[in-house]
Design a protein around this motif. Sequence first.
Motif, short mmCIF file in Angstrom:
data_model
loop_
_atom_site.label_atom_id
_atom_site.label_comp_id
_atom_site.label_asym_id
_atom_site.label_seq_id
_atom_site.Cartn_x
_atom_site.Cartn_y
_atom_site.Cartn_z
N TRP A 1 0.84 -1.19 0.00
CA TRP A 1 0.00 0.00 0.00
C TRP A 1 0.88 1.25 0.00
N ALA A 2 0.33 2.35 -0.49
CA ALA A 2 1.04 3.63 -0.47
C ALA A 2 0.03 4.75 -0.63
N ASN A 3 0.33 5.90 -0.07
CA ASN A 3 -0.52 7.06 -0.26
C ASN A 3 0.26 8.34 0.00
N THR A 4 -0.26 9.43 -0.50
CA THR A 4 0.27 10.76 -0.21
C THR A 4 -0.92 11.68 -0.03
N GLY A 5 -0.74 12.75 0.70
CA GLY A 5 -1.83 13.68 0.95
C GLY A 5 -1.43 14.66 2.02
N PHE A 6 -2.43 15.32 2.62
CA PHE A 6 -2.11 16.27 3.67
C PHE A 6 -3.23 16.34 4.69
N ALA A 7 -2.83 16.73 5.89
CA ALA A 7 -3.77 16.86 6.99
C ALA A 7 -4.41 18.25 6.96
N ILE A 8 -5.72 18.30 7.16
CA ILE A 8 -6.37 19.59 7.37
C ILE A 8 -6.86 19.72 8.80
#
Length: 420
Positions: free
Chosen positions: A300-307
């Motif tokens: 598995w892998a992911n990228t993103g950001f916290a709000i």
Amino acid sequence: MLKANGTSSLIKGVSAAAVAMSFGLGLSACSESQVAGGGPSGTEAGNAITAQILTADAQPAALAKVRLTPRQELDNEGSYTAETDKDGNVSFNDVTKGEYILEAALDGNALQMNVSKDSEKLDLGKNNLAKTVSVSGDVKGEGTIKVRGLNHSAPVKNGKFQLDSLPAGHLDLVFIPKSADEDTASSYVLVEAGHKATAGTFANESKSLLLDDFEDGDNQHRFAPMYFGPSEGGWWYVSHSKSVVVTEGSQMIKGASGEEEVPSMTKDEDGNTALHLVFDYDSLKAMDFDEEGERTGWQWANTGFAIGSNDKSICYDLSSASAVRFKAKGSGNLNFILVDETHKTKDFDGKFATSNLTLKEEWTTQTIDLNEIVDERAGSLKCVTLLSWEIVGNTDLWIDDVELIDADRNSIWQTEPWKK
């Protein structure tokens, strides 16, 4: 599996340049104890806000200038002004209910604090002044920079501006173009007492909220400085199993919990700064199998950001937004997902909205209709902690210009969003 990283950021230093506008509260003659004026009339008597203003070394700040301004104001309409007495005490009477910023200044020191007035009497207690800060930056066009909720402004000359004598903390900067036909634009910056900082991108917010265009080169989205300190929330992250390798676009940095992997922003062939990550699901694939060929884990892998905040105690209400829009290119397949980690259970991983995406070689604008992808049985747009791109195989991913469409900034980016 998803992971949000907390990392430390550095306040950027800048040289003194351009024209600075000093802090002036415009007071008339005041009594020794307090004078509050300039506010709306016809309010209830006894509706007072009191505070004691102290110097940096905790001595009474006598005759400090104090202003109480509605938090969203740019032109000081509805402001109340006062001056502290010999003991640093100040009182504002007949204040209407609402959200304000209190600003105090004396001898090159200042403070600001958010004030929520919802009762007849409010005592803000003791509050210490600190060294003022400076903010400079670049803006396309001519006009004026103002600070929302504070009495500060500066002209934009040759595309540059500088604001001096600001109180430390979160600053909401607004660019007002000289031409009335052009829309205003906003930027946000967090500055520690006694420091200088450079403002990031100024973006128009009348129809959409630009979360990130990556032009500032850091790993926080644009709104993060409004609510979080240097190591709290708003960070782009990269997370993956040991059997997936990020071959391009990431870096290891020292974070709050040790070494952490974050994106390293990259320029494309046209010179635009964007997020670029290459995920390899093949090179270490054997790590997911034992000697007999039985699967021992999953890739598995992911990228993103916290709000929200890193500890997931804060989430944001995105129900006013109709869509998320971003530019993407590359090769491979992925899922755009929204996550509510505050309501995770052993049976619910927090994902309540998913949209599939196949990347193309050229930049393509992707518009994700939020109303179509939300599974109301699993969650809602009223509490979102992460925006994430879930990688499902070998993928070369570019992302740029992430926006919320039709979003109401004031309802989303509250001063204290955990107060629902």
